[in-house]
Design a protein around this motif. Structure first.
Motif, PDB file in Angstrom:
ATOM      1  N   ILE A 225      -6.803   3.257 -23.180  1.00 15.46           N
ATOM      2  CA  ILE A 225      -6.274   2.061 -22.539  1.00 15.46           C
ATOM      3  C   ILE A 225      -5.406   2.401 -21.340  1.00 15.46           C
ATOM      4  CG2 ILE A 225      -4.748   0.092 -22.853  1.00 15.46           C
ATOM      5  CD1 ILE A 225      -5.785  -0.199 -25.624  1.00 15.46           C
ATOM      6  N   ARG A 226      -4.459   3.311 -21.479  1.00 13.01           N
ATOM      7  CA  ARG A 226      -3.553   3.643 -20.376  1.00 13.01           C
ATOM      8  C   ARG A 226      -4.106   4.819 -19.578  1.00 13.01           C
ATOM      9  NH1 ARG A 226       0.418   0.377 -20.358  1.00 13.01           N
ATOM     10  NH2 ARG A 226       1.480   1.365 -18.629  1.00 13.01           N
ATOM     11  N   LYS A 227      -3.956   4.726 -18.276  1.00  9.72           N
ATOM     12  CA  LYS A 227      -4.298   5.811 -17.361  1.00  9.72           C
ATOM     13  C   LYS A 227      -2.992   6.386 -16.835  1.00  9.72           C
ATOM     14  CE  LYS A 227      -8.663   5.088 -17.700  1.00  9.72           C
ATOM     15  NZ  LYS A 227      -9.461   6.027 -18.443  1.00  9.72           N
ATOM     16  N   TYR A 228      -2.993   7.679 -16.528  1.00  8.49           N
ATOM     17  CA  TYR A 228      -1.783   8.366 -16.073  1.00  8.49           C
ATOM     18  C   TYR A 228      -2.067   9.096 -14.766  1.00  8.49           C
ATOM     19  CZ  TYR A 228      -0.207   7.544 -20.831  1.00  8.49           C
ATOM     20  OH  TYR A 228       0.156   6.944 -22.008  1.00  8.49           O
ATOM     21  N   LYS A 229      -1.123   8.994 -13.834  1.00  7.18           N
ATOM     22  CA  LYS A 229      -1.238   9.715 -12.569  1.00  7.18           C
ATOM     23  C   LYS A 229       0.121  10.312 -12.207  1.00  7.18           C
ATOM     24  CE  LYS A 229      -5.103   7.204 -10.653  1.00  7.18           C
ATOM     25  NZ  LYS A 229      -6.145   8.156 -10.858  1.00  7.18           N
ATOM     26  N   ILE A 230       0.066  11.491 -11.589  1.00  8.67           N
ATOM     27  CA  ILE A 230       1.275  12.168 -11.117  1.00  8.67           C
ATOM     28  C   ILE A 230       1.322  12.048  -9.595  1.00  8.67           C
ATOM     29  CG2 ILE A 230       2.538  14.342 -10.943  1.00  8.67           C
ATOM     30  CD1 ILE A 230       1.077  15.234 -13.493  1.00  8.67           C
ATOM     31  N   PHE A 231       2.455  11.581  -9.093  1.00 10.43           N
ATOM     32  CA  PHE A 231       2.661  11.428  -7.660  1.00 10.43           C
ATOM     33  C   PHE A 231       3.681  12.460  -7.193  1.00 10.43           C
ATOM     34  CE2 PHE A 231       1.222   7.479  -9.361  1.00 10.43           C
ATOM     35  CZ  PHE A 231       0.347   6.980  -8.409  1.00 10.43           C
ATOM     36  N   ARG A 232       3.335  13.163  -6.144  1.00  6.81           N
ATOM     37  CA  ARG A 232       4.253  14.133  -5.536  1.00  6.81           C
ATOM     38  C   ARG A 232       4.857  13.470  -4.310  1.00  6.81           C
ATOM     39  NH1 ARG A 232       2.567  20.214  -3.558  1.00  6.81           N
ATOM     40  NH2 ARG A 232       4.469  20.625  -2.408  1.00  6.81           N
ATOM     41  N   ILE A 233       6.184  13.381  -4.286  1.00  6.25           N
ATOM     42  CA  ILE A 233       6.899  12.669  -3.230  1.00  6.25           C
ATOM     43  C   ILE A 233       7.716  13.645  -2.389  1.00  6.25           C
ATOM     44  CG2 ILE A 233       8.507  10.775  -2.733  1.00  6.25           C
ATOM     45  CD1 ILE A 233       6.049   9.902  -4.365  1.00  6.25           C
ATOM     46  N   ASP A 234       7.545  13.579  -1.085  1.00 10.69           N
ATOM     47  CA  ASP A 234       8.349  14.383  -0.159  1.00 10.69           C
ATOM     48  C   ASP A 234       9.792  13.877  -0.242  1.00 10.69           C
ATOM     49  OD1 ASP A 234       9.799  14.785   2.442  1.00 10.69           O
ATOM     50  OD2 ASP A 234       7.978  15.923   2.892  1.00 10.69           O
ATOM     51  N   PRO A 235      10.745  14.746  -0.587  1.00 13.17           N
ATOM     52  CA  PRO A 235      12.119  14.299  -0.794  1.00 13.17           C
ATOM     53  C   PRO A 235      12.852  13.911   0.494  1.00 13.17           C
ATOM     54  CG  PRO A 235      12.014  16.667  -0.978  1.00 13.17           C
ATOM     55  CD  PRO A 235      10.596  16.183  -0.825  1.00 13.17           C
ATOM     56  N   ASP A 236      12.360  14.363   1.640  1.00 19.17           N
ATOM     57  CA  ASP A 236      13.015  14.036   2.903  1.00 19.17           C
ATOM     58  C   ASP A 236      12.450  12.763   3.526  1.00 19.17           C
ATOM     59  OD1 ASP A 236      14.721  16.303   2.836  1.00 19.17           O
ATOM     60  OD2 ASP A 236      13.046  17.548   3.515  1.00 19.17           O
ATOM     61  N   LYS A 237      11.145  12.616   3.483  1.00 29.26           N
ATOM     62  CA  LYS A 237      10.491  11.464   4.098  1.00 29.26           C
ATOM     63  C   LYS A 237      10.309  10.289   3.133  1.00 29.26           C
ATOM     64  CE  LYS A 237       7.892  14.325   7.304  1.00 29.26           C
ATOM     65  NZ  LYS A 237       6.553  14.749   7.727  1.00 29.26           N
ATOM     66  N   GLY A 238      10.311  10.574   1.823  1.00 28.39           N
ATOM     67  CA  GLY A 238      10.109   9.518   0.839  1.00 28.39           C
ATOM     68  C   GLY A 238       8.672   9.037   0.773  1.00 28.39           C
ATOM     69  N   GLU A 239       7.740   9.876   1.196  1.00 21.66           N
ATOM     70  CA  GLU A 239       6.333   9.507   1.220  1.00 21.66           C
ATOM     71  C   GLU A 239       5.556  10.246   0.141  1.00 21.66           C
ATOM     72  OE1 GLU A 239       5.108  10.549   5.158  1.00 21.66           O
ATOM     73  OE2 GLU A 239       6.200   8.891   6.066  1.00 21.66           O
ATOM     74  N   VAL A 240       4.493   9.597  -0.341  1.00 21.98           N
ATOM     75  CA  VAL A 240       3.605  10.249  -1.298  1.00 21.98           C
ATOM     76  C   VAL A 240       2.799  11.306  -0.556  1.00 21.98           C
ATOM     77  CG1 VAL A 240       1.652   9.928  -2.861  1.00 21.98           C
ATOM     78  CG2 VAL A 240       3.479   8.221  -2.788  1.00 21.98           C
ATOM     79  N   VAL A 241       2.862  12.531  -1.071  1.00 24.07           N
ATOM     80  CA  VAL A 241       2.134  13.652  -0.484  1.00 24.07           C
ATOM     81  C   VAL A 241       0.811  13.857  -1.212  1.00 24.07           C
ATOM     82  CG1 VAL A 241       2.214  16.135  -0.015  1.00 24.07           C
ATOM     83  CG2 VAL A 241       4.285  14.755   0.202  1.00 24.07           C
TER      84      VAL A 241
END
Length: 89
Positions: free
Chosen positions: A62-78
């Motif tokens: 039922i649940r799907k899982y994803k890992i997001f890597r975020i640039d700590p300076d820009k606040g953008e998903v890498v």
């Protein structure tokens, strides 16, 4: 450097922008990795058609899982990748 709330918001916003069917989004894990200098945010979510399918429930799918890597300076998903859960016996 962005804080943890900003990193989570970036992840949730990115997921919503690329997948308009994802719902019931939950924050599962939040980690700052000093090795790769990034926030790692794990989100889980469901799809509407999966909840009504009894076979999905039995398969634990039922649940799907994803890992997001975020640039700590820009606040953008890498990056974003699928997280597979360990099978329990």
């Amino acid at each position: 450097m962005i804080n943890v709330k900003q990193a989570v918001a970036a992840s949730v916003g990115f997921l919503a922008s690329i997948d308009n069917e994802a719902q019931d989004v939950l924050v599962e894990e939040v980690v700052y990795s000093s090795e790769i200098e990034a926030w790692l945010i794990t989100l889980s979510f469901t799809y509407p058609n999966k909840k009504s399918n009894p076979l999905s429930v039995l398969a634990g799918d039922i649940r799907k899982y994803k890992i997001f890597r975020i640039d700590p300076d820009k606040g953008e998903v890498v990056s974003m990748k699928i997280r597979e859960l360990a099978k329990t016996q």
